[in-house]
Design an enzyme around this catalytic site. Structure first.
Site, PDB file in Angstrom:
ATOM      1  N   HIS A   1      -0.890  16.210  -0.787  1.00  0.00           N
ATOM      2  CA  HIS A   1      -0.934  15.346   0.397  1.00  0.00           C
ATOM      3  C   HIS A   1       0.272  14.415   0.454  1.00  0.00           C
ATOM      4  O   HIS A   1       0.796  14.157   1.542  1.00  0.00           O
ATOM      5  CB  HIS A   1      -2.290  14.617   0.508  1.00  0.00           C
ATOM      6  CG  HIS A   1      -2.333  13.205   0.070  1.00  0.00           C
ATOM      7  ND1 HIS A   1      -2.574  12.840  -1.232  1.00  0.00           N
ATOM      8  CD2 HIS A   1      -2.172  12.045   0.769  1.00  0.00           C
ATOM      9  CE1 HIS A   1      -2.571  11.509  -1.308  1.00  0.00           C
ATOM     10  NE2 HIS A   1      -2.340  11.008  -0.122  1.00  0.00           N
TER      11      HIS A   1
ATOM     12  N   LEU B   1      -3.261   3.310  -3.846  1.00  0.00           N
ATOM     13  CA  LEU B   1      -3.597   4.564  -3.189  1.00  0.00           C
ATOM     14  C   LEU B   1      -3.531   5.697  -4.206  1.00  0.00           C
ATOM     15  O   LEU B   1      -2.986   5.529  -5.300  1.00  0.00           O
ATOM     16  CB  LEU B   1      -2.618   4.835  -2.043  1.00  0.00           C
ATOM     17  CG  LEU B   1      -2.608   3.813  -0.909  1.00  0.00           C
ATOM     18  CD1 LEU B   1      -1.508   4.145   0.088  1.00  0.00           C
ATOM     19  CD2 LEU B   1      -3.963   3.751  -0.213  1.00  0.00           C
ATOM     20  N   SER B   2      -4.051   6.855  -3.836  1.00  0.00           N
ATOM     21  CA  SER B   2      -3.971   7.996  -4.745  1.00  0.00           C
ATOM     22  C   SER B   2      -2.524   8.255  -5.150  1.00  0.00           C
ATOM     23  O   SER B   2      -2.232   8.538  -6.308  1.00  0.00           O
ATOM     24  CB  SER B   2      -4.548   9.248  -4.079  1.00  0.00           C
ATOM     25  OG  SER B   2      -5.900   9.072  -3.754  1.00  0.00           O
ATOM     26  N   GLU B   3      -1.602   8.192  -4.175  1.00  0.00           N
ATOM     27  CA  GLU B   3      -0.176   8.353  -4.477  1.00  0.00           C
ATOM     28  C   GLU B   3       0.688   7.480  -3.584  1.00  0.00           C
ATOM     29  O   GLU B   3       0.324   7.182  -2.442  1.00  0.00           O
ATOM     30  CB  GLU B   3       0.282   9.815  -4.308  1.00  0.00           C
ATOM     31  CG  GLU B   3      -0.125  10.739  -5.431  1.00  0.00           C
ATOM     32  CD  GLU B   3      -1.407  11.497  -5.142  1.00  0.00           C
ATOM     33  OE1 GLU B   3      -1.868  12.235  -6.040  1.00  0.00           O
ATOM     34  OE2 GLU B   3      -1.953  11.340  -4.029  1.00  0.00           O
ATOM     35  N   THR B   4       1.826   7.091  -4.148  1.00  0.00           N
ATOM     36  CA  THR B   4       2.905   6.422  -3.440  1.00  0.00           C
ATOM     37  C   THR B   4       4.170   7.222  -3.722  1.00  0.00           C
ATOM     38  O   THR B   4       4.410   7.614  -4.870  1.00  0.00           O
ATOM     39  CB  THR B   4       3.073   4.973  -3.927  1.00  0.00           C
ATOM     40  OG1 THR B   4       1.863   4.251  -3.669  1.00  0.00           O
ATOM     41  CG2 THR B   4       4.233   4.280  -3.240  1.00  0.00           C
TER      42      THR B   4
END
Length: 274
Positions: free
Chosen positions: A76, A45-48
């Site tokens: 986000h 994902l874009s971020e974790t």
């Protein structure tokens, strides 16, 4: 192996599953950085994010990873992690304080989601002619198509480019390999459009070719727009259209800070075994 509480939260959705997902590992104290990086790569994902006990007088501390590296701040993931932490702990607080590498981030509830106060810019001000030309080249547009190019870096390294319309933003087919820094692009919709502005965010150096919906970029753009008079009061953003997403962001100015708000919804809840 240890099991940790886990949420996957959709952030900024304008419709069901229309936003940007963030993976949130809760009660992550004791989890080493190598495991954090491996999970961030694995989720893709874009971020974790990883929620940890605070070191100061905040509600929690957050570490944020893209598939490629750790970030001091991202928007986000901040909203999604606040949602997950409040849900996990049962907190009904109307306001929270997040501690992260960029400092303290103020958050407050809004109907259906959360809002964050934009952190101070690490780097601001107009880009040089050379930097704007590099951005135009990476976006595969003429230099004179760039109305403004402004540094709006609040951690990830953003350079924001303003074009003359939302249609011009949506038509972009950038050369990702030519981007030496993260580039965000904003253009105005017609008065009867789906939002006031269209935004796209390109972050190939962090392992995210195009981000569906981006809180940090929108926070930086809002700081720029409200400071210079390009916007006043509040405005709306649509983002993710080119990827098939349906992101919606509300930017507002309270006189001292720009605030970025959006819906948040848990889609997956359970445990992760690390």
């Amino acid at each position: 192996m240890t099991r940790y509480p886990f949420r996957q939260v959709d952030v900024f959705p304008g419709s069901v599953l229309g936003g940007n997902p963030v993976a949130v590992v809760l009660d992550a104290e004791g989890l080493d950085e190598g495991a954090m990086r491996r999970l961030a790569r694995w989720t893709n994902l874009s971020e974790t994010t990883f929620v940890l006990p605070p070191t100061g007088d905040a509600d929690y501390r957050l570490r944020i990873f893209t598939p490629a590296e750790e970030l001091p701040f991202a928007g986000h993931p901040t909203l999604g992690s606040a949602h997950a932490w409040a849900e996990h702990t049962g907190s009904t607080a109307e306001a929270l304080v997040q501690e992260c590498a960029a400092g303290r981030i103020d958050l407050r509830r809004r109907e259906g989601g959360w809002a964050l106060a934009a952190p101070p810019l690490v780097r601001g001000g107009p880009a040089s002619d050379g930097e704007a030309a590099v951005a135009a080249g990476a976006l595969r547009i003429p230099r004179d198509a760039v109305l403004d190019a402004e540094w709006v870096d609040n951690g990830p390294g953003w350079l924001a480019v303003r074009l003359d319309s939302a249609a011009a933003v949506l038509a972009l087919e950038p050369d990702l390999a030519a981007m030496p820094f993260p580039i965000g692009v904003v253009g105005r919709h017609a008065d009867d459009g789906p939002a006031d502005h269209e935004v796209r965010a390109f972050v190939p150096g962090l392992g995210v070719p195009e981000d569906p919906v981006t809180g940090s970029l929108n926070a930086g753009i809002a700081t720029w727009f409200f400071r210079t008079g390009l916007a006043a009061g509040s405005y709306t953003v649509r983002q993710g259209t080119a990827l098939g997403a349906d992101g919606r962001v509300l930017a507002s100015d309270d006189g001292s800070s720009a605030w970025i708000a959006g819906a948040t919804r848990t889609v997956v809840a359970g445990e992760v075994d690390l």
